[in-house]
Design a protein around this motif. Structure first.
Motif, PDB file in Angstrom:
ATOM      1  N   ARG A 196       1.084  -1.348  -0.244  1.00  0.00           N
ATOM      2  CA  ARG A 196      -0.111  -0.774   0.353  1.00  0.00           C
ATOM      3  C   ARG A 196       0.917   1.541  -0.394  1.00  0.00           C
ATOM      4  NH1 ARG A 196      -3.431  -2.990   3.436  1.00  0.00           N
ATOM      5  NH2 ARG A 196      -2.369  -1.796   5.196  1.00  0.00           N
ATOM      6  N   MET A 197       2.138   1.162   0.667  1.00  0.00           N
ATOM      7  CA  MET A 197       2.723   2.649   0.563  1.00  0.00           C
ATOM      8  C   MET A 197       3.189   2.229  -0.476  1.00  0.00           C
ATOM      9  SD  MET A 197       4.755   2.084   4.840  1.00  0.00           S
ATOM     10  CE  MET A 197       6.334   2.609   3.639  1.00  0.00           C
ATOM     11  N   ILE A 198       4.071   1.741  -1.343  1.00  0.00           N
ATOM     12  CA  ILE A 198       4.342   1.717  -2.864  1.00  0.00           C
ATOM     13  C   ILE A 198       3.911   2.266  -3.596  1.00  0.00           C
ATOM     14  CG2 ILE A 198       5.367   0.297  -4.903  1.00  0.00           C
ATOM     15  CD1 ILE A 198       6.698  -1.436  -2.993  1.00  0.00           C
ATOM     16  N   ASP A 199       2.627   1.638  -3.680  1.00  0.00           N
ATOM     17  CA  ASP A 199       1.299   2.388  -4.657  1.00  0.00           C
ATOM     18  C   ASP A 199       0.677   3.982  -4.059  1.00  0.00           C
ATOM     19  OD1 ASP A 199       0.888  -0.511  -5.739  1.00  0.00           O
ATOM     20  OD2 ASP A 199      -0.517  -1.268  -4.265  1.00  0.00           O
ATOM     21  N   ARG A 200       0.997   4.062  -2.920  1.00  0.00           N
ATOM     22  CA  ARG A 200       0.265   5.312  -2.374  1.00  0.00           C
ATOM     23  C   ARG A 200       1.361   6.119  -2.795  1.00  0.00           C
ATOM     24  NH1 ARG A 200      -1.334   3.241   2.707  1.00  0.00           N
ATOM     25  NH2 ARG A 200       0.103   3.605   3.552  1.00  0.00           N
ATOM     26  N   TYR A 201       2.590   6.177  -2.399  1.00  0.00           N
ATOM     27  CA  TYR A 201       3.716   6.761  -3.203  1.00  0.00           C
ATOM     28  C   TYR A 201       3.991   6.403  -4.665  1.00  0.00           C
ATOM     29  CZ  TYR A 201       8.695   8.084  -4.690  1.00  0.00           C
ATOM     30  OH  TYR A 201       9.756   8.035  -4.875  1.00  0.00           O
ATOM     31  N   ASN A 202       3.794   5.968  -5.464  1.00  0.00           N
ATOM     32  CA  ASN A 202       3.852   6.055  -7.082  1.00  0.00           C
ATOM     33  C   ASN A 202       2.736   6.702  -7.560  1.00  0.00           C
ATOM     34  OD1 ASN A 202       5.832   4.073  -7.585  1.00  0.00           O
ATOM     35  ND2 ASN A 202       4.723   2.712  -7.688  1.00  0.00           N
ATOM     36  N   LYS A 203       1.802   6.481  -6.863  1.00  0.00           N
ATOM     37  CA  LYS A 203       0.503   7.418  -7.031  1.00  0.00           C
ATOM     38  C   LYS A 203       0.782   8.785  -6.702  1.00  0.00           C
ATOM     39  CE  LYS A 203      -5.213   8.024  -6.555  1.00  0.00           C
ATOM     40  NZ  LYS A 203      -4.211   9.467  -6.665  1.00  0.00           N
ATOM     41  N   TYR A 204       1.294   9.459  -5.573  1.00  0.00           N
ATOM     42  CA  TYR A 204       1.779  10.282  -5.455  1.00  0.00           C
ATOM     43  C   TYR A 204       2.845  11.050  -6.398  1.00  0.00           C
ATOM     44  CZ  TYR A 204       4.114  13.869  -2.856  1.00  0.00           C
ATOM     45  OH  TYR A 204       4.584  15.608  -3.254  1.00  0.00           O
ATOM     46  N   LYS A 205       3.744  10.562  -6.556  1.00  0.00           N
ATOM     47  CA  LYS A 205       4.964  10.542  -7.872  1.00  0.00           C
ATOM     48  C   LYS A 205       4.232  11.009  -8.985  1.00  0.00           C
ATOM     49  CE  LYS A 205       7.687   7.468  -9.186  1.00  0.00           C
ATOM     50  NZ  LYS A 205       9.051   7.198  -8.830  1.00  0.00           N
ATOM     51  N   LYS A 206       3.554  10.009  -9.916  1.00  0.00           N
ATOM     52  CA  LYS A 206       2.269  10.763 -11.172  1.00  0.00           C
ATOM     53  C   LYS A 206       1.932  11.592 -11.184  1.00  0.00           C
ATOM     54  CE  LYS A 206      -0.247   8.211 -14.541  1.00  0.00           C
ATOM     55  NZ  LYS A 206      -1.153   6.625 -14.844  1.00  0.00           N
ATOM     56  N   ASP A 207       0.742  11.602  -9.912  1.00  0.00           N
ATOM     57  CA  ASP A 207       0.094  12.785 -10.049  1.00  0.00           C
ATOM     58  C   ASP A 207       1.125  14.382  -9.276  1.00  0.00           C
ATOM     59  OD1 ASP A 207      -2.303  11.343 -10.090  1.00  0.00           O
ATOM     60  OD2 ASP A 207      -2.301  11.339  -7.558  1.00  0.00           O
ATOM     61  N   PHE A 208       1.920  14.423  -8.665  1.00  0.00           N
ATOM     62  CA  PHE A 208       3.083  14.883  -9.036  1.00  0.00           C
ATOM     63  C   PHE A 208       3.762  15.843  -9.945  1.00  0.00           C
ATOM     64  CE2 PHE A 208       6.828  17.842  -8.414  1.00  0.00           C
ATOM     65  CZ  PHE A 208       6.711  18.381  -7.083  1.00  0.00           C
ATOM     66  N   ARG A 209       3.866  14.999 -11.165  1.00  0.00           N
ATOM     67  CA  ARG A 209       4.575  14.979 -12.583  1.00  0.00           C
ATOM     68  C   ARG A 209       3.939  15.897 -13.374  1.00  0.00           C
ATOM     69  NH1 ARG A 209       8.146   9.258 -13.518  1.00  0.00           N
ATOM     70  NH2 ARG A 209       9.971  10.076 -11.995  1.00  0.00           N
ATOM     71  N   LYS A 210       2.161  15.446 -12.756  1.00  0.00           N
ATOM     72  CA  LYS A 210       1.103  15.566 -14.064  1.00  0.00           C
ATOM     73  C   LYS A 210       0.759  17.620 -13.878  1.00  0.00           C
ATOM     74  CE  LYS A 210      -1.803  11.893 -15.372  1.00  0.00           C
ATOM     75  NZ  LYS A 210      -3.285  10.878 -15.259  1.00  0.00           N
ATOM     76  N   ARG A 211       1.223  17.338 -12.180  1.00  0.00           N
ATOM     77  CA  ARG A 211       0.545  18.582 -11.980  1.00  0.00           C
ATOM     78  C   ARG A 211       1.552  19.384 -12.636  1.00  0.00           C
ATOM     79  NH1 ARG A 211      -1.269  16.071  -7.518  1.00  0.00           N
ATOM     80  NH2 ARG A 211       0.164  16.269  -6.029  1.00  0.00           N
ATOM     81  N   ALA A 212       2.919  19.593 -12.071  1.00  0.00           N
ATOM     82  CA  ALA A 212       4.451  20.036 -12.948  1.00  0.00           C
ATOM     83  C   ALA A 212       4.110  20.587 -13.428  1.00  0.00           C
ATOM     84  CB  ALA A 212       5.545  19.677 -12.143  1.00  0.00           C
ATOM     85  N   PHE A 213       4.141  19.267 -15.102  1.00  0.00           N
ATOM     86  CA  PHE A 213       3.792  19.867 -16.468  1.00  0.00           C
ATOM     87  C   PHE A 213       3.322  20.631 -16.365  1.00  0.00           C
ATOM     88  CE2 PHE A 213       1.791  18.387 -20.142  1.00  0.00           C
ATOM     89  CZ  PHE A 213       3.698  18.675 -20.806  1.00  0.00           C
ATOM     90  N   LYS A 214       1.708  20.725 -15.768  1.00  0.00           N
ATOM     91  CA  LYS A 214       0.478  21.778 -16.549  1.00  0.00           C
ATOM     92  C   LYS A 214       0.926  22.912 -15.105  1.00  0.00           C
ATOM     93  CE  LYS A 214      -3.363  18.390 -15.918  1.00  0.00           C
ATOM     94  NZ  LYS A 214      -5.085  17.587 -15.211  1.00  0.00           N
ATOM     95  N   PHE A 215       1.563  22.439 -14.238  1.00  0.00           N
ATOM     96  CA  PHE A 215       1.704  24.070 -14.317  1.00  0.00           C
ATOM     97  C   PHE A 215       2.592  24.524 -15.118  1.00  0.00           C
ATOM     98  CE2 PHE A 215       5.133  26.684 -11.192  1.00  0.00           C
ATOM     99  CZ  PHE A 215       3.738  27.727 -10.913  1.00  0.00           C
ATOM    100  N   ARG A 216       3.815  23.595 -15.388  1.00  0.00           N
ATOM    101  CA  ARG A 216       5.273  24.535 -15.908  1.00  0.00           C
ATOM    102  C   ARG A 216       4.263  24.757 -17.643  1.00  0.00           C
ATOM    103  NH1 ARG A 216       7.825  19.890 -14.753  1.00  0.00           N
ATOM    104  NH2 ARG A 216       7.347  18.743 -16.256  1.00  0.00           N
ATOM    105  N   ARG A 217       3.750  24.643 -18.538  1.00  0.00           N
ATOM    106  CA  ARG A 217       2.828  25.011 -19.289  1.00  0.00           C
ATOM    107  C   ARG A 217       2.330  25.801 -19.328  1.00  0.00           C
ATOM    108  NH1 ARG A 217      -0.825  19.956 -22.227  1.00  0.00           N
ATOM    109  NH2 ARG A 217      -2.087  20.098 -19.788  1.00  0.00           N
ATOM    110  N   PHE A 218       1.362  26.069 -18.041  1.00  0.00           N
ATOM    111  CA  PHE A 218       0.268  27.088 -18.325  1.00  0.00           C
ATOM    112  C   PHE A 218       1.346  28.030 -17.754  1.00  0.00           C
ATOM    113  CE2 PHE A 218      -0.942  31.104 -14.954  1.00  0.00           C
ATOM    114  CZ  PHE A 218      -2.602  30.631 -14.903  1.00  0.00           C
TER     115      PHE A 218
END
Length: 587
Positions: A196-218
């Motif tokens: 569960r820790m691994i899954d939560r970490y991977n989901k957090y990392k994926k979401d963070f990268r998406k948000r960071a990419f959207k912020f950079r593009r914006f």
């Protein structure tokens, strides 16, 4: 004192992995194994004999002690826990030829330890190894195997007898730190929490990268739009941008040379990075959109994703200079519906105002590929082909090559320059097994050298046997292929646009198209390949050798090919580009 010999490096290439329950099957090749074993052959044959030590003659009749048997070398899979230094060795004795590089086998994850138990609790990295007794002589990591097995594989391992019952949860995944397979064994009851820790970490990392990419593009678009609304266009500003080169080279070099030769008072800005995967300098992330919004002319020479979501302001020209010549295999929107082709809704290439080509004959293909009107495609010629009409440049380039590779001056040069297979940079490969190295060497090594110039997407290089090192020469890292073409007597290619430039030299070409039908079904061409290419098509090494030996090159087609695809053969494409694109003169 004798000079110390360097021990060869052992490297592994995994071709097949399977995890089925607790069964682990593998197939790999251990490169450098032959040299390694030859270096260890003395030890292999008689490990107890010391160098220079004399042995007494044994009595023919009385032998008080049995002779000490040599300890054989064995292949192995080694599991190592770095924290407590605990190591388990699973041996695979050599069968038959001990220099065989192929290493196949299977093991049961329930029986790893010497007592037949699973891996105990802890983190273990797995390596291929050569062992002798309990000594690990050399080892190699599995490498990145994520394409062969699930990213995270989980299985229960257990051991039980009348007195003992052991149950573990085993998590198998790639370790970026060690570049090999990592095995994490946990006691039952701890595994679910860990997973569960691994899954939560991977989901957090994926979401963070998406948000960071959207912020950079914006942020990028915001800077561009604010600048566009508040700042005027600088009529003298020319911006050169590329995500596939780190310096001024190719078409850009010739365009800048022409600007400097005329002493035009232009403000030239460059924004380069070596490839799409590399990170842009943080300053560029803020200055690039500003200069895009204020430049009169923007030049790109390849796929450039940062620019496609922008609405280019009126009065600015965004020009695709492109890195290839002519029109051969389909690209861009000509590949709609094909493997690796774009979506019909894709923004890629959509906002160019102009593109350049080598001839009006190919303008319609570039218009289709980039989603442009045909009148937006300008036949200026390709700036970097000016070198083919500059005899001083050719002589200097040949002298540089001959100085670095003197053999090229005494032997003829066969240039082997195919394109990659696969859908792009991540999946690119070339099937080197199609080349019969033994036959090519035997047929041509006295008269020729065979130079390899692979597409930069192909990361795996051809393994050249030491015996053939003076014949097969890998110059993939040589940046400018056109300089190599000047010293080449024969070009062997397939679906690469290199054939266009080489036709300007009016020299023989062969097209090594061993997978033509498959390539047509996946990629296709703008022309009928068999009628189009200016040289014979060969599909195996035997045909290739026969054509070269008989000098059967169908040279009558080469000149007509060059005339069709190069409207201007005068060495003035850079001048036309500056006149028509940068200065806006109608020609």
């Amino acid at each position: 004192m004798t000079e110390e010999t360097l021990m060869p490096t052992l490297q592994a290439k995994v071709d097949y992995l399977e995890l089925a329950g607790t069964t682990f099957r593998f197939e790999a090749r251990l490169f450098g194994l032959t040299e390694f074993l030859q270096a260890e052959q003395l030890l292999f044959e008689n490990p107890t004999a010391q160098e220079g030590q004399e042995t007494e003659r044994e009595d023919d009749y009385i032998q008080s002690e049995a002779p000490e048997a040599p300890i054989p070398l064995e292949r192995a899979i080694v599991f190592r826990n770095k924290r407590n230094k605990r190591t388990f060795i699973l041996r695979f004795p050599f069968e038959g030829d001990w220099t065989e590089e192929t290493f196949t086998g299977s093991l049961n994850l329930n029986h790893i330890t010497p007592t037949g138990r699973p891996l105990p609790m802890g983190y273990f990295d797995a390596f291929f190894a050569i062992v002798q007794g309990n000594s690990i002589l050399h080892e190699a990591p599995f490498g990145d195997t994520r394409a062969l097995i699930p990213v995270i594989y989980r299985v229960d391992t257990k051991h039980s007898n009348l007195l003992l019952k052991l149950e573990y949860e085993l998590v198998v995944q790639h370790s970026e730190y060690s570049n090999t397979l990592s095995f994490h064994s946990l006691k039952r009851g701890e595994s679910k929490r860990f997973i569960r820790m691994i899954d939560r970490y991977n989901k957090y990392k994926k979401d963070f990268r998406k948000r960071a990419f959207k912020f950079r593009r914006f942020t990028f678009k915001a800077i561009y739009n604010v600048t566009k609304w508040t700042q005027p266009i600088a009529e003298d500003k020319v911006l050169l941008a590329s995500d596939s080169r780190s310096d001024v080279s190719g078409n850009f070099a010739y365009i800048l040379d022409e600007i400097e030769r005329r002493d035009l008072n232009l403000d030239v800005k460059t924004f380069f990075k070596p490839n799409l995967q590399s990170r842009r300098d943080w300053r560029d992330k803020f200055t690039l959109p500003y200069h895009l919004a204020t430049a009169k002319t923007i030049l790109v020479d390849d796929f450039y994703p940062m620019i496609y979501p922008l609405k280019i302001r009126k009065g600015t020209d965004l020009v695709q200079v492109w890195h290839a010549v002519g029109a051969f295999k389909t690209f861009g929107y000509s590949r709609l519906g094909k493997p690796g082709g774009p979506s019909a809704n894709s923004l890629s290439h959509r906002n160019y105002t102009k593109a350049i080509v080598s001839s009006h004959n190919v303008a319609r293909h570039y218009a289709e590929g980039f989603g442009l009107r045909e009148d937006q495609v300008v036949a200026t010629g390709i700036p970097r082909t000016d070198m083919f009409f500059d005899q001083d440049y050719i002589a200097a380039a040949k002298e540089r090559i001959y100085e670095e590779y003197p053999t090229f001056k005494t032997k003829k040069v066969i240039m082997f320059a195919p394109t990659f297979r696969g859908n792009g940079a991540k999946s690119a490969y070339y099937d080197f097994d199609q080349l019969d190295l033994d036959a090519l060497y035997e047929a041509f090594h006295e008269e020729y050298v065979f130079v390899l110039k692979m597409h930069p997407f192909v990361r795996r290089r051809m393994e050249i046997p030491e015996l053939y090192a003076d014949f097969f020469i890998d110059l993939t890292d040589h940046r400018e292929i056109n300089e190599l073409l000047f010293v080449s007597d024969i070009l062997i290619t397939d679906y690469s646009s290199t054939c266009f430039e080489f036709s300007l030299l009016n020299r023989p070409m062969l097209f090594f198209a061993y997978d033509l039908d498959d390539y047509i079904s996946k990629r296709d061409f703008y022309y009928d390949f068999e009628e189009f290419v200016p040289g014979p098509i060969v599909k195996n090494s035997d045909e290739l050798i026969e054509r070269i030996k008989n000098e059967d090159f169908e040279m009558d087609n080469v000149k007509a090919f060059a005339e069709y695809f190069f409207e201007h053969q005068d060495g003035k494409s850079s001048a036309r580009f500056v006149d028509q694109i940068i200065l806006g003169e109608n020609k």
